[in-house]
Write a protein that holds these residues in place. Sequence first.
Motif, PDB file in Angstrom:
ATOM      1  N   ARG A  51       0.840  -1.197   0.000  1.00 22.45           N
ATOM      2  CA  ARG A  51       0.000   0.000   0.000  1.00 22.45           C
ATOM      3  C   ARG A  51       0.874   1.245   0.000  1.00 22.45           C
ATOM      4  N   ASP A  52       0.478   2.240  -0.777  1.00 22.44           N
ATOM      5  CA  ASP A  52       1.136   3.545  -0.782  1.00 22.44           C
ATOM      6  C   ASP A  52       0.101   4.565  -0.342  1.00 22.44           C
ATOM      7  N   ASP A  53       0.185   4.970   0.917  1.00 20.90           N
ATOM      8  CA  ASP A  53      -0.826   5.880   1.458  1.00 20.90           C
ATOM      9  C   ASP A  53      -0.796   7.240   0.771  1.00 20.90           C
ATOM     10  N   ALA A  54       0.382   7.700   0.393  1.00 22.51           N
ATOM     11  CA  ALA A  54       0.500   9.011  -0.247  1.00 22.51           C
ATOM     12  C   ALA A  54      -0.219   9.037  -1.593  1.00 22.51           C
ATOM     13  N   LYS A  55      -0.213   7.909  -2.297  1.00 22.21           N
ATOM     14  CA  LYS A  55      -0.880   7.826  -3.596  1.00 22.21           C
ATOM     15  C   LYS A  55      -2.283   7.242  -3.487  1.00 22.21           C
ATOM     16  N   ASN A  56      -2.661   6.853  -2.260  1.00 19.77           N
ATOM     17  CA  ASN A  56      -3.965   6.216  -2.035  1.00 19.77           C
ATOM     18  C   ASN A  56      -4.177   5.046  -2.992  1.00 19.77           C
ATOM     19  N   THR A  57      -3.167   4.238  -3.073  1.00 21.87           N
ATOM     20  CA  THR A  57      -3.147   3.131  -4.032  1.00 21.87           C
ATOM     21  C   THR A  57      -2.665   1.858  -3.351  1.00 21.87           C
ATOM     22  N   VAL A  58      -3.256   0.749  -3.734  1.00 17.48           N
ATOM     23  CA  VAL A  58      -2.838  -0.566  -3.253  1.00 17.48           C
ATOM     24  C   VAL A  58      -2.350  -1.367  -4.451  1.00 17.48           C
ATOM     25  N   TYR A  59      -1.266  -2.095  -4.246  1.00 23.32           N
ATOM     26  CA  TYR A  59      -0.644  -2.843  -5.331  1.00 23.32           C
ATOM     27  C   TYR A  59      -0.731  -4.348  -5.073  1.00 23.32           C
ATOM     28  N   LEU A  60      -0.678  -5.092  -6.154  1.00 20.59           N
ATOM     29  CA  LEU A  60      -0.547  -6.541  -6.063  1.00 20.59           C
ATOM     30  C   LEU A  60       0.532  -6.959  -7.051  1.00 20.59           C
ATOM     31  N   GLN A  61       1.663  -7.367  -6.506  1.00 16.04           N
ATOM     32  CA  GLN A  61       2.765  -7.843  -7.336  1.00 16.04           C
ATOM     33  C   GLN A  61       2.563  -9.336  -7.596  1.00 16.04           C
ATOM     34  N   LEU A  62       2.535  -9.694  -8.865  1.00 16.71           N
ATOM     35  CA  LEU A  62       2.329 -11.081  -9.264  1.00 16.71           C
ATOM     36  C   LEU A  62       3.621 -11.601  -9.879  1.00 16.71           C
ATOM     37  N   ASN A  63       4.221 -12.600  -9.260  1.00 16.52           N
ATOM     38  CA  ASN A  63       5.465 -13.190  -9.756  1.00 16.52           C
ATOM     39  C   ASN A  63       5.246 -14.658 -10.107  1.00 16.52           C
ATOM     40  N   SER A  64       6.134 -15.170 -10.948  1.00 12.63           N
ATOM     41  CA  SER A  64       6.088 -16.590 -11.330  1.00 12.63           C
ATOM     42  C   SER A  64       4.682 -17.001 -11.751  1.00 12.63           C
ATOM     43  N   LEU A  65       4.113 -16.230 -12.647  1.00  6.96           N
ATOM     44  CA  LEU A  65       2.728 -16.463 -13.048  1.00  6.96           C
ATOM     45  C   LEU A  65       2.564 -17.790 -13.769  1.00  6.96           C
ATOM     46  N   LYS A  66       1.405 -18.393 -13.560  1.00  7.30           N
ATOM     47  CA  LYS A  66       1.059 -19.683 -14.154  1.00  7.30           C
ATOM     48  C   LYS A  66      -0.220 -19.528 -14.972  1.00  7.30           C
ATOM     49  N   PRO A  67      -0.439 -20.399 -15.937  1.00  5.22           N
ATOM     50  CA  PRO A  67      -1.684 -20.309 -16.724  1.00  5.22           C
ATOM     51  C   PRO A  67      -2.933 -20.339 -15.850  1.00  5.22           C
ATOM     52  N   GLU A  68      -2.899 -21.049 -14.740  1.00  2.00           N
ATOM     53  CA  GLU A  68      -4.058 -21.119 -13.850  1.00  2.00           C
ATOM     54  C   GLU A  68      -4.294 -19.824 -13.083  1.00  2.00           C
ATOM     55  N   ASP A  69      -3.401 -18.865 -13.199  1.00  2.00           N
ATOM     56  CA  ASP A  69      -3.627 -17.544 -12.603  1.00  2.00           C
ATOM     57  C   ASP A  69      -4.475 -16.651 -13.513  1.00  2.00           C
ATOM     58  N   THR A  70      -4.795 -17.122 -14.690  1.00  2.00           N
ATOM     59  CA  THR A  70      -5.616 -16.352 -15.618  1.00  2.00           C
ATOM     60  C   THR A  70      -6.991 -16.078 -15.007  1.00  2.00           C
ATOM     61  N   ALA A  71      -7.349 -14.808 -14.930  1.00  2.00           N
ATOM     62  CA  ALA A  71      -8.601 -14.401 -14.289  1.00  2.00           C
ATOM     63  C   ALA A  71      -8.749 -12.888 -14.409  1.00  2.00           C
ATOM     64  N   VAL A  72      -9.926 -12.411 -14.043  1.00  2.00           N
ATOM     65  CA  VAL A  72     -10.113 -10.976 -13.826  1.00  2.00           C
ATOM     66  C   VAL A  72      -9.798 -10.709 -12.362  1.00  2.00           C
ATOM     67  N   TYR A  73      -8.939  -9.750 -12.127  1.00  2.00           N
ATOM     68  CA  TYR A  73      -8.518  -9.397 -10.777  1.00  2.00           C
ATOM     69  C   TYR A  73      -9.207  -8.113 -10.350  1.00  2.00           C
ATOM     70  N   TYR A  74      -9.831  -8.147  -9.165  1.00  2.00           N
ATOM     71  CA  TYR A  74     -10.563  -7.010  -8.628  1.00  2.00           C
ATOM     72  C   TYR A  74      -9.945  -6.565  -7.304  1.00  2.00           C
ATOM     73  N   CYS A  75     -10.005  -5.276  -7.043  1.00  2.00           N
ATOM     74  CA  CYS A  75      -9.699  -4.827  -5.690  1.00  2.00           C
ATOM     75  C   CYS A  75     -11.004  -4.406  -5.023  1.00  2.00           C
ATOM     76  N   ALA A  76     -10.997  -4.467  -3.719  1.00  2.00           N
ATOM     77  CA  ALA A  76     -12.196  -4.158  -2.957  1.00  2.00           C
ATOM     78  C   ALA A  76     -11.797  -3.510  -1.641  1.00  2.00           C
ATOM     79  N   VAL A  77     -12.668  -2.649  -1.132  1.00  2.00           N
ATOM     80  CA  VAL A  77     -12.406  -1.894   0.093  1.00  2.00           C
ATOM     81  C   VAL A  77     -13.449  -2.232   1.155  1.00  2.00           C
ATOM     82  N   ASP A  78     -12.976  -2.481   2.353  1.00  2.00           N
ATOM     83  CA  ASP A  78     -13.825  -2.753   3.513  1.00  2.00           C
ATOM     84  C   ASP A  78     -13.788  -1.543   4.422  1.00  2.00           C
ATOM     85  N   GLY A  79     -14.940  -0.920   4.656  1.00  2.00           N
ATOM     86  CA  GLY A  79     -14.997   0.257   5.491  1.00  2.00           C
ATOM     87  C   GLY A  79     -14.965  -0.034   6.977  1.00  2.00           C
TER      88      GLY A  79
END
Length: 126
Positions: free
Chosen positions: A72-100
């Motif tokens: 998370r980068d609070d200054a940019k109000n952004t959350v990241y997801l680093q994906l390494n060593s990707l596999k074909p089974e990682d194929t998907a739509v990726y969503y972010c979500a916020v819990d208040g």
Amino acid sequence: QVRLEETGGGLVQAGDSLRLSCSVSGRSVSGSGVAWFRQAPGKGRELVAAIKWDGSFTRYADFAEGRFNISRDDAKNTVYLQLNSLKPEDTAVYYCAVDGNRVTYPEARPGAYEWRGPGTQVTVSA
């Protein structure tokens, strides 16, 4: 109004890396739990990773442990997801979500998150 926008998806080969970004407006990520989910064709939405509202704790799905990293980068109000060593089974739509809600342990249920972005497609070829 809270809005989320995911970017960074694309078509890559097995073994490659991607960094997904979730830009949030209308609410500070520094006081919110944020999670990444994914949904593959014909499957339900599943938790990939989540970060606690105070940034002190992260949780990962078994398939993500050791390969993916949420940050998370609070200054940019952004959350990241680093994906390494990707596999074909990682194929998907990726969503972010916020819990208040400031829960003690990040939720794995998609329904626990009040706001969600439209998603970004990740496709991994063999």
